[in-house]
Design an enzyme around this catalytic site. Structure first.
Site, PDB file in Angstrom:
ATOM      1  N   HIS A   1      -9.544   1.496   4.380  1.00 14.63           N
ATOM      2  CA  HIS A   1      -8.283   1.654   5.117  1.00 14.63           C
ATOM      3  C   HIS A   1      -8.497   2.596   6.305  1.00 14.63           C
ATOM      4  O   HIS A   1      -9.241   3.567   6.195  1.00 14.63           O
ATOM      5  CB  HIS A   1      -7.187   2.202   4.190  1.00 14.63           C
TER       6      HIS A   1
ATOM      7  N   GLU B   1      -5.847  -4.814  10.236  1.00 15.56           N
ATOM      8  CA  GLU B   1      -4.827  -3.800  10.473  1.00 15.56           C
ATOM      9  C   GLU B   1      -5.129  -3.039  11.764  1.00 15.56           C
ATOM     10  O   GLU B   1      -5.916  -2.077  11.752  1.00 15.56           O
ATOM     11  CB  GLU B   1      -4.790  -2.810   9.313  1.00 15.56           C
TER      12      GLU B   1
ATOM     13  N   GLU C   1      -6.777   4.912   7.477  1.00 11.71           N
ATOM     14  CA  GLU C   1      -6.474   6.324   7.224  1.00 11.71           C
ATOM     15  C   GLU C   1      -7.649   7.009   6.545  1.00 11.71           C
ATOM     16  O   GLU C   1      -7.903   8.193   6.766  1.00 11.71           O
ATOM     17  CB  GLU C   1      -5.178   6.446   6.398  1.00 11.71           C
TER      18      GLU C   1
ATOM     19  N   GLY D   1       2.138   2.282  10.578  1.00 15.91           N
ATOM     20  CA  GLY D   1       3.111   3.362  10.432  1.00 15.91           C
ATOM     21  C   GLY D   1       3.786   3.758  11.734  1.00 15.91           C
ATOM     22  O   GLY D   1       4.438   4.801  11.812  1.00 15.91           O
TER      23      GLY D   1
ATOM     24  N   SER E   1       3.014  -2.159  10.213  1.00 19.25           N
ATOM     25  CA  SER E   1       4.464  -2.244  10.465  1.00 19.25           C
ATOM     26  C   SER E   1       5.054  -3.625  10.181  1.00 19.25           C
ATOM     27  O   SER E   1       6.002  -4.047  10.831  1.00 19.25           O
ATOM     28  CB  SER E   1       4.797  -1.791  11.895  1.00 19.25           C
TER      29      SER E   1
ATOM     30  N   GLY F   1       2.733  -1.122   4.185  1.00 21.61           N
ATOM     31  CA  GLY F   1       2.875   0.286   3.821  1.00 21.61           C
ATOM     32  C   GLY F   1       4.333   0.631   3.605  1.00 21.61           C
ATOM     33  O   GLY F   1       4.904   0.387   2.543  1.00 21.61           O
ATOM     34  N   GLY F   2       4.957   1.180   4.644  1.00 18.65           N
ATOM     35  CA  GLY F   2       6.337   1.680   4.561  1.00 18.65           C
ATOM     36  C   GLY F   2       7.312   0.741   3.863  1.00 18.65           C
ATOM     37  O   GLY F   2       8.049   1.164   2.958  1.00 18.65           O
TER      38      GLY F   2
ATOM     39  N   ASN G   1       0.880  -1.163   0.000  1.00 15.96           N
ATOM     40  CA  ASN G   1       0.000   0.000   0.000  1.00 15.96           C
ATOM     41  C   ASN G   1       0.918   1.213   0.000  1.00 15.96           C
ATOM     42  O   ASN G   1       1.505   1.555   1.022  1.00 15.96           O
ATOM     43  CB  ASN G   1      -0.889  -0.020   1.257  1.00 15.96           C
ATOM     44  N   TRP G   2       1.042   1.818  -1.169  1.00 16.27           N
ATOM     45  CA  TRP G   2       2.021   2.911  -1.319  1.00 16.27           C
ATOM     46  C   TRP G   2       1.549   4.216  -0.689  1.00 16.27           C
ATOM     47  O   TRP G   2       2.330   5.150  -0.568  1.00 16.27           O
ATOM     48  CB  TRP G   2       2.323   3.138  -2.799  1.00 16.27           C
ATOM     49  N   LYS G   3       0.261   4.303  -0.358  1.00 18.36           N
ATOM     50  CA  LYS G   3      -0.300   5.523   0.238  1.00 18.36           C
ATOM     51  C   LYS G   3      -0.015   6.735  -0.675  1.00 18.36           C
ATOM     52  O   LYS G   3      -0.080   6.594  -1.882  1.00 18.36           O
ATOM     53  CB  LYS G   3       0.239   5.705   1.658  1.00 18.36           C
TER      54      LYS G   3
HETATM   55  P1  PGA Z   1       2.623   0.247   7.518  1.00 18.26           P
HETATM   56  O1  PGA Z   1       1.204   0.471   6.826  1.00 18.26           O
HETATM   57  O2  PGA Z   1       3.158  -1.068   7.011  1.00 18.26           O
HETATM   58  O3  PGA Z   1       3.462   1.427   7.095  1.00 18.26           O
HETATM   59  O4  PGA Z   1       2.395   0.204   8.988  1.00 18.26           O
HETATM   60  C1  PGA Z   1       0.328  -0.602   6.649  1.00 18.26           C
HETATM   61  C2  PGA Z   1      -0.951  -0.104   6.026  1.00 18.26           C
HETATM   62  O5  PGA Z   1      -1.374   1.016   6.332  1.00 18.26           O
HETATM   63  O6  PGA Z   1      -1.550  -0.798   5.198  1.00 18.26           O
END
Ligand code: PGA
Length: 257
Positions: free
Chosen positions: A101, A173, A103, A179, A219, A240-241, A13-15
Site C-alpha cells: 500500500h 491506486e 501509505e 484519501g 477516493s 478506504g474512507g 481497507n480500514w487502515k
Molecule cells: P481512500 O483509500 O478510499 O480513502 O482514498 C483507498 C486506499 O488507500 O486503499
C-alpha cells in the site's frame, strides 16, 4: 479482453481505524445491508487492523464477507519487533492481505523489493494478495505514470509463477487520489488498469492477464463507484474512507453487481 472472465472484488481497507468491538459491529452492519442484496456479482473483503482480526473473523463467520489484513512480514518468524508473519495471519483465519500500500511505501520505507518479499511470504503461507501500485502526483505530471506503475508491478511480481497469479489481485491506486477526495476519472483508472493488464500479459500470458482482477482505489465512494466499475479494465475497488460506513460500502457493492 473480456471482463466476464474475471472476478469483481470489492475490498475495504480500514487502515488504522476501529477497535475490536467496533470492528465486529461494522461487519454486522455491512452484513445486515448486503444480506438483503444479491451479491453474487462480486467478492467482498474487509481488510482490518491486526488487533481486529479475531473479532472480524468471528463476526464474518457464515457471511459472504472475507477478512484480510493490511500487511505482513517477509520472514516466517524471528527478531522483527512489531511485525506480523503471514503464517500468523493464516492461523487467525485471514484469507487476504494487502501488500505494498502506498501509505506503507510513503511512511514506513517500504520498497519495491520488500513488497516482493512480503508478497512471496503471503503466497507461501496460503494467503491471497491484494498488491497495490500507483504513481505520485509529480510522476503523473511528468508523464511517467506508465513507467512507474509497470516497474512497480514487475518488481513486485519477480519470481511469481503464472500459477501463483491466481491468488493475486492488483489494485491500481494513484497516490494523489488516496484519501484526498480527488478521484481519478473513469478513463484514467481504465487506462492504467489496462497498462497493468498488458504488463501481466507480457510477463505471463494473455489468458492470465484476462483472468487477473485489477481494482481501482483512491477516493472511490458511493457516488462515483458505478462509473468507475463500469470500465472495461476496472474489476473492482479497494476502498478506504467509504469502507468504514456500512451504508456507503454496501452501495459500492451494489454498484459492482
Ligand atoms: P481512500 O483509500 O478510499 O480513502 O482514498 C483507498 C486506499 O488507500 O486503499
Amino acid at each position: 479482453m473480456n471482463k466476464a472472465k474475471r472476478k469483481t472484488v470489492i475490498a475495504g481497507n480500514w487502515k488504522m481505524n476501529k477497535t475490536p468491538v467496533e470492528a465486529a459491529q461494522l461487519i454486522y452492519d455491512i452484513n445486515d445491508k448486503i444480506s438483503k442484496m444479491d451479491t453474487k456479482g462480486c467478492d467482498i473483503i474487509a481488510c482490518v487492523p491486526f488487533v481486529d482480526i479475531d473479532a472480524a473473523v468471528k463476526a464474518a463467520d457464515g457471511t459472504d464477507i472475507k477478512i484480510g489484513a493490511e500487511n505482513c512480514h517477509w520472514a516466517k518468524s524471528g527478531a522483527f519487533t512489531g511485525e506480523i508473519s503471514a503464517d500468523m495471519l493464516k492461523a487467525c483465519g485471514v484469507e487476504y492481505v494487502i501488500i505494498g500500500h502506498s501509505e506503507r511505501r510513503q511512511y514506513f520505507g517500504e520498497t519495491d523489493l520488500t513488497v516482493n518479499q512480503r508478497l512471496h511470504a503471503a503466497l507461501d503461507a496460503g494467503l491471497k494478495v491484494i498488491l497495490c501500485v500507483g504513481e505520485l502526483l509529480e510522476q503523473r505530471e511528468q508523464g511517467i505514470t506508465e513507467e512507474i506503475v509497470s516497474m512497480q508491478t514487475k518488481i513486485a511480481l519477480l519470481n511469481v509463477t503464472e500459477e501463483q497469479m491466481k491468488n493475486i489481485i492488483i489494485a491500481y491506486e494513484p497516490v494523489w487520489a488516496i484519501g484526498t477526495g480527488k478521484t481519478a476519472t473513469a478513463e484514467q483508472a481504465d487506462e492504467v488498469c489496462g497498462i497493468i493488464r498488458k504488463v501481466i500479459a507480457n510477463l505471463y500470458s494473455k489468458k492470465t492477464a484476462e483472468a487477473t482482477t485489477i481494482q481501482y482505489g483512491g477516493s472511490m465512494n458511493a457516488k462515483n463507484a458505478k462509473e468507475l466499475l463500469s470500465m472495461e479494465n476496472v474489476d473492482g475497488g479497494l476502498i478506504g474512507g467509504a469502507s468504514l460506513k456500512a451504508e456507503d460500502f454496501s452501495i459500492i457493492i451494489q454498484a459492482a453487481q
